[in-house]
Design a protein around this motif. Structure first.
Motif, mmCIF file in Angstrom:
data_model
loop_
_atom_site.group_PDB
_atom_site.id
_atom_site.type_symbol
_atom_site.label_atom_id
_atom_site.label_comp_id
_atom_site.label_asym_id
_atom_site.label_seq_id
_atom_site.Cartn_x
_atom_site.Cartn_y
_atom_site.Cartn_z
ATOM 1 N N GLY A 104 51.238 36.833 8.209
ATOM 2 C CA GLY A 104 52.000 37.345 7.080
ATOM 3 C C GLY A 104 51.697 36.674 5.754
ATOM 4 N N TYR A 105 50.974 35.548 5.761
ATOM 5 C CA TYR A 105 50.650 34.869 4.512
ATOM 6 C C TYR A 105 49.561 35.647 3.779
ATOM 7 N N SER A 106 49.588 35.599 2.467
ATOM 8 C CA SER A 106 48.656 36.389 1.652
ATOM 9 C C SER A 106 47.202 35.993 1.887
ATOM 10 N N ILE A 107 46.960 34.759 2.304
ATOM 11 C CA ILE A 107 45.578 34.301 2.511
ATOM 12 C C ILE A 107 44.896 35.088 3.626
ATOM 13 N N VAL A 108 45.684 35.613 4.569
ATOM 14 C CA VAL A 108 45.113 36.404 5.674
ATOM 15 C C VAL A 108 44.359 37.600 5.108
ATOM 16 N N GLU A 109 45.012 38.341 4.225
ATOM 17 C CA GLU A 109 44.377 39.515 3.620
ATOM 18 C C GLU A 109 43.217 39.106 2.711
ATOM 19 N N ALA A 141 45.271 26.977 5.161
ATOM 20 C CA ALA A 141 46.700 26.664 5.071
ATOM 21 C C ALA A 141 47.063 26.231 3.660
ATOM 22 N N GLN A 142 48.325 26.418 3.315
ATOM 23 C CA GLN A 142 48.808 25.897 2.050
ATOM 24 C C GLN A 142 48.736 24.376 2.103
ATOM 25 N N ASP A 143 48.217 23.778 1.037
ATOM 26 C CA ASP A 143 48.072 22.323 0.993
ATOM 27 C C ASP A 143 49.375 21.602 1.314
ATOM 28 N N VAL A 144 50.479 22.097 0.739
ATOM 29 C CA VAL A 144 51.753 21.403 0.928
ATOM 30 C C VAL A 144 52.127 21.333 2.402
ATOM 31 N N THR A 145 51.815 22.387 3.149
ATOM 32 C CA THR A 145 52.142 22.419 4.576
ATOM 33 C C THR A 145 51.103 21.670 5.395
ATOM 34 N N GLY A 146 49.828 21.957 5.129
ATOM 35 C CA GLY A 146 48.764 21.304 5.879
ATOM 36 C C GLY A 146 48.786 19.794 5.735
ATOM 37 N N ASP A 147 48.912 19.314 4.500
ATOM 38 C CA ASP A 147 48.942 17.870 4.256
ATOM 39 C C ASP A 147 50.165 17.221 4.890
ATOM 40 N N TYR A 148 51.290 17.931 4.821
ATOM 41 C CA TYR A 148 52.521 17.420 5.421
ATOM 42 C C TYR A 148 52.355 17.240 6.934
ATOM 43 N N GLU A 155 49.147 11.095 14.507
ATOM 44 C CA GLU A 155 48.538 10.733 15.800
ATOM 45 C C GLU A 155 47.965 11.963 16.492
ATOM 46 N N LYS A 156 48.729 13.056 16.483
ATOM 47 C CA LYS A 156 48.286 14.285 17.151
ATOM 48 C C LYS A 156 47.130 14.945 16.409
ATOM 49 N N PHE A 157 47.206 14.972 15.056
ATOM 50 C CA PHE A 157 46.225 15.699 14.261
ATOM 51 C C PHE A 157 45.210 14.784 13.573
ATOM 52 N N HIS A 158 44.989 13.592 14.108
ATOM 53 C CA HIS A 158 44.098 12.638 13.437
ATOM 54 C C HIS A 158 42.647 13.117 13.360
ATOM 55 N N ASN A 159 42.282 14.089 14.182
ATOM 56 C CA ASN A 159 40.908 14.611 14.154
ATOM 57 C C ASN A 159 40.728 15.787 13.195
ATOM 58 N N ILE A 160 41.789 16.138 12.453
ATOM 59 C CA ILE A 160 41.717 17.250 11.510
ATOM 60 C C ILE A 160 41.637 16.699 10.085
ATOM 61 N N VAL A 161 40.731 17.266 9.282
ATOM 62 C CA VAL A 161 40.578 16.844 7.884
ATOM 63 C C VAL A 161 40.594 18.068 6.968
ATOM 64 N N LYS A 162 40.957 17.831 5.725
ATOM 65 C CA LYS A 162 40.984 18.912 4.729
ATOM 66 C C LYS A 162 39.628 19.016 4.051
ATOM 67 N N VAL A 163 39.178 20.253 3.838
ATOM 68 C CA VAL A 163 37.915 20.521 3.158
ATOM 69 C C VAL A 163 38.214 20.750 1.670
ATOM 70 N N SER A 164 37.482 20.111 0.799
ATOM 71 C CA SER A 164 37.657 20.304 -0.643
ATOM 72 C C SER A 164 36.464 21.062 -1.204
ATOM 73 N N PRO A 165 36.653 21.808 -2.290
ATOM 74 C CA PRO A 165 37.886 22.067 -3.040
ATOM 75 C C PRO A 165 38.716 23.150 -2.362
ATOM 76 N N PRO A 166 39.930 23.442 -2.879
ATOM 77 C CA PRO A 166 40.756 24.529 -2.320
ATOM 78 C C PRO A 166 40.018 25.863 -2.401
ATOM 79 N N ILE A 167 40.344 26.757 -1.483
ATOM 80 C CA ILE A 167 39.695 28.077 -1.492
ATOM 81 C C ILE A 167 40.445 29.070 -2.375
ATOM 82 N N LYS A 168 41.719 28.790 -2.676
ATOM 83 C CA LYS A 168 42.498 29.696 -3.517
ATOM 84 C C LYS A 168 43.704 28.947 -4.075
#
Length: 197
Positions: A104-109, A141-148, A155-168
């Motif tokens: 339902g998020y706009s990024i899907v479309e 994902a929205q930065d505010v949610t993903g970063d949070y 501990e659970k998500f330590h293998n996940i990193v954010k790619v820069s720059p933002p896509i939108k």
């Protein structure tokens, strides 16, 4: 909790005749409730022309008015640390594995318009879980949610990193139901104007 919630609650201070009751629902249900007048408003909503049948945005000179937004939010891609995926390859994702995103998020479309296959999840946390299992190459994902989530569940998500720059990056608004704006046109304008100041 959060800055958007605080902003909405502060409206009561500036508009004494306004009483706000907050309820949390999945995003698609929020939009359905808004369309049918079950709720008077939803936030944070980015502008999508097709959502005008669901509810109303603040307008000025016949177009949505960014000065009356609640906030500006960026979408970024999140990937596994071990992944060789780079941002420039985004348009090449046309077969499995896909890019995960919240239903339902706009990024899907936005992604689908670029021909990118998207795997929709009920939440960003759910999409991150799929990423860990190798079901997706990345998550939008929205930065505010993903970063949070990366911080809260480090501990659970330590293998996940954010790619820069933002896509939108886009403005987000308080949408009011068409029923509410029809019944209270001046109050609706006052609400949006108060958000702007």
């Amino acid at each position: 909790p959060g800055i958007a919630v605080e902003m909405i609650k502060r409206l009561e201070h500036h508009i004494p005749e306004l009483k706000i009751e907050l309820k949390r629902f999945p995003w698609l249900r929020c939009l359905t409730y808004l369309q049918h007048g079950v709720v008077d408003g939803v936030f944070n909503a980015s502008f999508k022309k097709e959502r005008l049948r669901v509810g109303a945005y603040p307008y000025k000179n016949n177009q949505v008015d960014p000065s009356q937004r609640i906030t500006t939010i960026s979408y970024s891609l999140y990937k596994l640390k071990t992944s060789q995926f780079v941002l420039g390859e985004l348009n090449q994702i046309t077969e499995k594995p896909k890019v995960g995103a919240t239903r339902g998020y706009s990024i899907v479309e936005d992604l689908r318009k670029k021909g990118i296959l998207v795997d929709e999840s009920k939440s960003t946390q759910n999409a991150f879980n799929k990423l860990l299992k190798g079901r997706n190459v990345a998550v939008a994902a929205q930065d505010v949610t993903g970063d949070y989530l990366l911080n809260k569940y480090s501990e659970k998500f330590h293998n996940i990193v954010k790619v820069s720059p933002p896509i939108k990056t886009k403005p987000y608004y308080l949408m009011l139901s068409n029923q509410f704006t029809t019944k209270h046109p001046e109050l609706s304008k006052k609400i949006w104007h108060t958000i702007a100041i």
